[in-house]
Design a protein around this motif. Structure first.
Motif, mmCIF file in Angstrom:
data_model
loop_
_atom_site.group_PDB
_atom_site.id
_atom_site.type_symbol
_atom_site.label_atom_id
_atom_site.label_comp_id
_atom_site.label_asym_id
_atom_site.label_seq_id
_atom_site.Cartn_x
_atom_site.Cartn_y
_atom_site.Cartn_z
ATOM 1 N N HIS A 278 0.841 -1.208 0.000
ATOM 2 C CA HIS A 278 0.000 0.000 0.000
ATOM 3 C C HIS A 278 0.868 1.248 0.000
ATOM 4 N N SER A 279 1.835 1.267 0.897
ATOM 5 C CA SER A 279 2.658 2.451 1.088
ATOM 6 C C SER A 279 3.488 2.780 -0.150
ATOM 7 N N SER B 234 -1.904 2.072 4.945
ATOM 8 C CA SER B 234 -0.778 1.298 5.491
ATOM 9 C C SER B 234 -0.444 1.753 6.908
ATOM 10 N N LEU B 235 -0.594 3.048 7.180
ATOM 11 C CA LEU B 235 -0.306 3.557 8.516
ATOM 12 C C LEU B 235 -1.355 3.120 9.541
ATOM 13 N N GLU B 236 -2.583 2.871 9.102
ATOM 14 C CA GLU B 236 -3.604 2.375 10.025
ATOM 15 C C GLU B 236 -3.246 0.985 10.524
ATOM 16 N N ILE B 237 -2.611 0.189 9.653
ATOM 17 C CA ILE B 237 -2.253 -1.176 10.015
ATOM 18 C C ILE B 237 -0.916 -1.215 10.762
ATOM 19 N N GLU B 238 0.072 -0.465 10.271
ATOM 20 C CA GLU B 238 1.401 -0.448 10.878
ATOM 21 C C GLU B 238 1.831 0.994 11.174
ATOM 22 N N PRO B 239 1.316 1.592 12.241
ATOM 23 C CA PRO B 239 1.647 2.991 12.517
ATOM 24 C C PRO B 239 3.093 3.205 12.970
ATOM 25 N N GLN B 240 3.790 2.157 13.378
ATOM 26 C CA GLN B 240 5.154 2.308 13.863
ATOM 27 C C GLN B 240 6.212 1.999 12.810
ATOM 28 N N ASN B 241 5.813 1.904 11.549
ATOM 29 C CA ASN B 241 6.765 1.645 10.470
ATOM 30 C C ASN B 241 7.211 2.977 9.873
ATOM 31 N N PRO B 242 8.479 3.372 10.037
ATOM 32 C CA PRO B 242 8.950 4.665 9.527
ATOM 33 C C PRO B 242 8.868 4.781 8.004
ATOM 34 N N ALA B 243 8.959 3.668 7.298
ATOM 35 C CA ALA B 243 8.904 3.708 5.832
ATOM 36 C C ALA B 243 7.553 4.211 5.348
ATOM 37 N N LEU C 179 4.402 8.623 2.881
ATOM 38 C CA LEU C 179 3.336 9.627 3.001
ATOM 39 C C LEU C 179 3.912 11.032 2.862
ATOM 40 N N ALA C 180 5.074 11.264 3.462
ATOM 41 C CA ALA C 180 5.717 12.580 3.353
ATOM 42 C C ALA C 180 6.085 12.883 1.905
ATOM 43 N N GLY D 78 7.489 9.909 11.594
ATOM 44 C CA GLY D 78 8.387 8.828 11.208
ATOM 45 C C GLY D 78 9.613 8.756 12.093
ATOM 46 N N MET D 79 10.127 9.918 12.496
ATOM 47 C CA MET D 79 11.263 9.936 13.424
ATOM 48 C C MET D 79 10.850 9.409 14.795
ATOM 49 N N GLU D 80 9.632 9.733 15.220
ATOM 50 C CA GLU D 80 9.131 9.213 16.496
ATOM 51 C C GLU D 80 8.963 7.697 16.435
ATOM 52 N N ALA D 81 8.665 7.171 15.249
ATOM 53 C CA ALA D 81 8.443 5.742 15.086
ATOM 54 C C ALA D 81 9.747 4.961 14.935
ATOM 55 N N GLY D 82 10.867 5.635 14.971
ATOM 56 C CA GLY D 82 12.128 4.914 14.867
ATOM 57 C C GLY D 82 13.118 5.575 13.930
ATOM 58 N N GLY D 83 12.596 6.326 12.980
ATOM 59 C CA GLY D 83 13.460 7.077 12.068
ATOM 60 C C GLY D 83 14.213 6.203 11.083
ATOM 61 N N SER D 84 14.866 6.871 10.154
ATOM 62 C CA SER D 84 15.702 6.211 9.156
ATOM 63 C C SER D 84 16.577 7.276 8.504
ATOM 64 N N PRO D 85 17.647 6.853 7.869
ATOM 65 C CA PRO D 85 18.495 7.831 7.176
ATOM 66 C C PRO D 85 17.757 8.573 6.062
ATOM 67 N N GLU D 86 16.816 7.894 5.408
ATOM 68 C CA GLU D 86 16.048 8.543 4.342
ATOM 69 C C GLU D 86 15.169 9.657 4.893
ATOM 70 N N ILE D 87 14.600 9.434 6.063
ATOM 71 C CA ILE D 87 13.767 10.465 6.692
ATOM 72 C C ILE D 87 14.620 11.671 7.048
ATOM 73 N N LEU D 88 15.793 11.413 7.614
ATOM 74 C CA LEU D 88 16.691 12.517 7.955
ATOM 75 C C LEU D 88 17.110 13.296 6.720
#
Length: 150
Positions: free
Chosen positions: A45-46, A69-78, A83-84, A103-113
């Motif tokens: 979905h994402s 996808s966020l409704e099912i897995e809200p803690q997935n930073p991808a 969505l961003a 996304g950073m609150e959910a764990g973050g990733s280098p792509e988000i940064l």
């Protein structure tokens, strides 16, 4: 319907993610669509939402897929990252920044940064006790920017 080896949804999704990380959403879109026909999962979905928004300009449909996808897995930073990216395509910078922060609150990733760095942050207003929307702050900010002091 018998699955062909090339229709394995996990392999299709992995190849699509590799294409996306290589900067080729056009190649990823048909792979994701084929995988989506075989299996339905939040990752599809994402990523499909991002590809549809990027390649077809269907921002609303892309956003809806990312939100599903966020409704099912809200803690997935991808999912937050995709969505961003959809919000960025739509020209909705504040919404994109909000999704990246979640996304950073959910764990973050280098792509988000990296995307946070690209979108940037706003500098504080020149006269801090006035609101950012105050005309005096706007004009002073513009003037300081033009002369290179901001």
């Amino acid at each position: 319907m018998e699955l062909m080896p090339q229709d394995d949804p996990l392999k299709l999704c992995q190849r699509a993610i590799e294409a996306l990380s290589g900067g080729d959403p056009q190649a990823a879109l048909p792979l994701l669509e084929r995988a989506f026909k075989v299996q339905d999962n939040p990752a599809l979905h994402s990523y499909l939402g991002y590809c549809i928004a990027k390649e077809r300009g269907q921002v609303r449909k892309g956003r809806d897929l990312c939100l599903a996808s966020l409704e099912i897995e809200p803690q997935n930073p991808a999912h937050h990252l995709n969505l961003a990216k959809v919000h960025q395509i739509a020209g909705q910078k504040p919404e994109a920044l909000a999704a990246l922060r979640k996304g950073m609150e959910a764990g973050g990733s280098p792509e988000i940064l990296a995307l946070l760095h690209v979108l940037g942050t706003r500098k504080p207003p020149p006269i801090r006790f006035l609101s950012r929307d105050n005309p005096l702050n706007k004009w002073i900010g513009i003037a300081l920017g033009r002369i290179g002091l901001r």
